[in-house]
Structures are given as C-alpha cells and as structure tokens.
Design a protein around this motif. Structure first.
Motif, PDB file in Angstrom:
ATOM      1  N   ILE A   1      -6.756  -8.579   4.012  1.00  0.00           N
ATOM      2  CA  ILE A   1      -6.773  -7.530   3.217  1.00  0.00           C
ATOM      3  C   ILE A   1      -7.543  -6.425   4.013  1.00  0.00           C
ATOM      4  O   ILE A   1      -6.972  -5.107   4.121  1.00  0.00           O
ATOM      5  CB  ILE A   1      -7.772  -7.889   1.974  1.00  0.00           C
ATOM      6  N   LYS A   2      -8.429  -6.718   4.886  1.00  0.00           N
ATOM      7  CA  LYS A   2      -9.238  -5.684   5.641  1.00  0.00           C
ATOM      8  C   LYS A   2      -8.085  -5.177   6.713  1.00  0.00           C
ATOM      9  O   LYS A   2      -8.002  -3.908   6.914  1.00  0.00           O
ATOM     10  CB  LYS A   2     -10.371  -6.325   6.454  1.00  0.00           C
TER      11      LYS A   2
ATOM     12  N   PRO B   1      -9.256 -12.383   2.971  1.00  0.00           N
ATOM     13  CA  PRO B   1     -10.085 -11.303   3.060  1.00  0.00           C
ATOM     14  C   PRO B   1      -9.749 -10.740   4.569  1.00  0.00           C
ATOM     15  O   PRO B   1      -9.779  -9.294   4.472  1.00  0.00           O
ATOM     16  CB  PRO B   1     -11.476 -11.842   2.974  1.00  0.00           C
ATOM     17  N   GLU B   2      -9.381 -11.455   5.461  1.00  0.00           N
ATOM     18  CA  GLU B   2      -9.105 -11.035   6.741  1.00  0.00           C
ATOM     19  C   GLU B   2      -7.951 -10.190   6.914  1.00  0.00           C
ATOM     20  O   GLU B   2      -7.746  -8.920   7.272  1.00  0.00           O
ATOM     21  CB  GLU B   2      -8.836 -12.079   7.835  1.00  0.00           C
TER      22      GLU B   2
ATOM     23  N   LYS C   1       0.855  -1.217  -0.044  1.00  0.00           N
ATOM     24  CA  LYS C   1      -0.051   0.129  -0.006  1.00  0.00           C
ATOM     25  C   LYS C   1       0.892   1.204  -0.096  1.00  0.00           C
ATOM     26  O   LYS C   1       0.443   2.421  -0.518  1.00  0.00           O
ATOM     27  CB  LYS C   1      -0.781  -0.068   1.058  1.00  0.00           C
TER      28      LYS C   1
ATOM     29  N   THR D   1       1.442  -8.910  -2.599  1.00  0.00           N
ATOM     30  CA  THR D   1       0.123  -9.256  -2.441  1.00  0.00           C
ATOM     31  C   THR D   1      -0.343 -10.608  -2.730  1.00  0.00           C
ATOM     32  O   THR D   1      -1.736 -10.784  -3.082  1.00  0.00           O
ATOM     33  CB  THR D   1      -0.530  -8.077  -3.215  1.00  0.00           C
TER      34      THR D   1
ATOM     35  N   ASP E   1      -7.692  -2.817   1.611  1.00  0.00           N
ATOM     36  CA  ASP E   1      -9.318  -2.994   1.128  1.00  0.00           C
ATOM     37  C   ASP E   1      -9.499  -2.152   0.112  1.00  0.00           C
ATOM     38  O   ASP E   1     -10.343  -2.026  -0.813  1.00  0.00           O
ATOM     39  CB  ASP E   1     -10.121  -3.195   2.166  1.00  0.00           C
ATOM     40  N   THR E   2      -9.025  -0.722   0.418  1.00  0.00           N
ATOM     41  CA  THR E   2      -9.435   0.378  -0.380  1.00  0.00           C
ATOM     42  C   THR E   2      -8.915   0.329  -2.043  1.00  0.00           C
ATOM     43  O   THR E   2      -9.617   0.675  -2.590  1.00  0.00           O
ATOM     44  CB  THR E   2      -9.128   1.822   0.196  1.00  0.00           C
TER      45      THR E   2
ATOM     46  N   THR F   1      -8.584  -5.593  -7.251  1.00  0.00           N
ATOM     47  CA  THR F   1      -8.301  -6.871  -6.796  1.00  0.00           C
ATOM     48  C   THR F   1      -6.747  -6.879  -6.631  1.00  0.00           C
ATOM     49  O   THR F   1      -6.262  -5.947  -5.850  1.00  0.00           O
ATOM     50  CB  THR F   1      -8.672  -7.968  -7.622  1.00  0.00           C
TER      51      THR F   1
ATOM     52  N   PHE G   1      -8.146  -3.030  -3.083  1.00  0.00           N
ATOM     53  CA  PHE G   1      -8.647  -4.222  -3.566  1.00  0.00           C
ATOM     54  C   PHE G   1      -9.967  -3.989  -4.360  1.00  0.00           C
ATOM     55  O   PHE G   1     -10.341  -4.788  -5.044  1.00  0.00           O
ATOM     56  CB  PHE G   1      -8.668  -5.095  -2.270  1.00  0.00           C
ATOM     57  N   VAL G   2     -10.788  -3.371  -3.644  1.00  0.00           N
ATOM     58  CA  VAL G   2     -12.121  -3.156  -4.134  1.00  0.00           C
ATOM     59  C   VAL G   2     -12.166  -2.903  -5.599  1.00  0.00           C
ATOM     60  O   VAL G   2     -13.214  -3.299  -6.242  1.00  0.00           O
ATOM     61  CB  VAL G   2     -12.969  -2.516  -3.043  1.00  0.00           C
TER      62      VAL G   2
END
Lengths: 85, 201
Positions: B88-89, B85-86, B23, B80, B94-95, B101, B97-98
């Motif tokens: 990523i959050k 999912p955990e 990130k 990455t 997540d911002t 991906t 990924f949405v």
C-alpha cells in the motif's frame, strides 16, 4: 463456479450484448426491420440461455430464484467476486 | 425503476492485485469523465427531452453506464485485494487507503471526490446532446490514456471493452442529434427550445 457454469455465463453475456446493441440502435431507428429481426433472434436466445442457467446454477434476477433450494440469491457468488468470472 | 441482473456486462478476472493501477483507474468511477458522471448525466437529462426516441437512448445508455460503474468498481475491488501495508505504501495507494481502506469510493485519480459539477443538465435537447457527444469522447480519451499506462492484459481487456462502448454511444447520440435537428423548424432553427416553449405556427 465450475467451468461449465462459467461457459454458460459467457454465453448469456454474449447474447445480452447483442440484445443491448440492438436496443440502442432501435431507439433511434425504430422502424428498421432488419434490426427488429436481429433483436427478436437474440432476445429469444438470451431468454432460453437465462432460463437454462437459472434452472441449473442459480438466479440472474431475484425474480428467477428457485425457492425450493433456499434463497440462492445471496448464497451464490456476486458478480464482482473473482470466482464468478 | 430498475431490476438488478446478477452478472457483469463483460467478465473481469484479474489474477494479480496492483494498487498502483487502482489509483489511476478509479478516475473512471469518480472522475470528471467517469462512468458515475455518465449514468447520472443521461438518466437526469432524459426527463426534459421532447422526443421519445431521444429519451429512449438516454434511458438505455444511462442504464448501460450503471453496468460500467459496476465493471470499474469490480476492477478496483480485484486490484486491491490481499494488499500488505508495504504494498500500500509503495504503490502510493496509502493516500486513499487512509480514508477508505479498500472500500470503493468515487474519486478522481488525483483524489478529488466525485462532484455533480462533472455533469450538465441544461433542459435543452441541443445543449444536452452536444454535452453527451463530448462526454463520450472525453471518456474515450481517458480510456486511451489508461491503456498507455497499463501493461497487465487481465486489466487491459475489460478497459478496451469499455473504451469501445464510448464510441458506440457517441454514434447513437449522433443519431439522436440528427433526429432532433430533423424535427426543428428550418426557418427558425434554434429560435425556440422544444423542451420548454410551446410551438406556435
């Protein structure tokens, strides 16, 4: 990739780095004889190492593909894959 | 034209995925002082360079920057992989990924997409080379800041290599500026643009 192949790749990267450094320096010092000799030395080593690698393992450029073994260009790992490093 | 070489300029082998690092490192792909901006800047500026040595250094540094785009993208790709999912959050990834991906899309660390406003092409050898000198220093500072935030040696190693290259490129652009100044008419130093004006004596 096996360890021997990775060692060969590292050698190519090392020679290519020396060549790149010489290229950048020579761009602004095109008459520097010491730099020209340095470039010649490492270009030769890079060419030999690349030829050996392509004969044994697979192509560095599409142009270096040995077609008797199929289109190895896409059958061998790409450089970003963990196994290629 | 260009020919692709199927190798990285310097190896990247990251054992542990870490989306939080991806990130911030992504800024050196799509951020204001990133590698994509660098390659686009130099490969665009070279056409209006009045001296072949300067066009040469811009061509060859610009080409090396493409290899750095590939190295940064490789670091992001390896950081990455295999995320849950955990993870990523929790990592704040997540911002990104949405929308993307785990694909590689050029954005700055704060999520702003790459913009040509990050580069300058003035069509003047002195304006452009001074921009390039500043760009190399800004990229070096970004790498310094990243190294303050990263503690994984697998990630620090290629980042340190890229940081060193900024310093070498700064030196070479300094040589290019000196060559260009040596070619100026000392009685009329910035009185004309050698990229545009016909020289009259």
């Amino acid at each position: 990739m096996n360890d021997m192949r990775k060692r060969h790749m590292k050698q190519i990267q090392t020679y290519a780095f020396a060549v790149k450094e010489a290229v950048l320096y020579l761009d602004t010092h095109p008459e520097d004889k010491t730099a020209l000799a340095y470039f010649d030395k490492y270009r030769k080593l890079l060419r030999e190492a690349t030829r050996t690698y392509e004969e044994h393992y697979g192509p560095i450029t599409a142009d270096g593909t040995d077609t008797s073994r199929g289109w190895a260009w896409v059958l061998e790992p790409w450089p970003w894959e963990l196994d290629a490093n | 034209m260009w020919i692709y070489e199927k190798k990285l300029q310097y190896p990247v082998k990251i054992k542990n995925p870490n989306a939080a690092l991806a990130k911030i490192i992504i800024s050196q792909l799509g951020g204001p002082d990133g590698e994509l901006a660098a390659s686009t800047r130099y490969l665009s500026q070279r056409f209006s360079m009045p001296y072949r040595e300067v066009a040469g250094i811009l061509t060859d540094v610009g080409t090396e920057e493409l290899a750095h785009v590939e190295m940064i993208s490789t670091i992001l790709y390896q950081l990455t992989r295999n995320l849950t999912p955990e993870e990523i959050k929790k990592s704040g990834f997540d911002t990104y990924f949405v929308d993307h991906t785990t694909g590689i899309y050029p954005v700055a660390a704060a999520g702003v997409p790459f913009d040509a406003k990050y580069i300058g092409v003035k069509g003047d050898v002195f304006a452009d080379l001074n921009e390039d000198l500043a760009a190399e220093q800004k990229a070096r500072v970004t790498y310094d800041n990243l190294l303050r935030l990263i503690d994984d040696p697998d990630v620090c190693d290629p980042i340190r290599f890229l940081r060193e290259r900024e310093i070498v490129h700064y030196q070479r652009f300094g040589d290019a500026l000196r060559i260009s100044q040596d070619k100026m008419d000392e009685k009329n130093f910035y009185g004309w643009n050698p990229s545009f004006d016909k020289k009259v004596h």
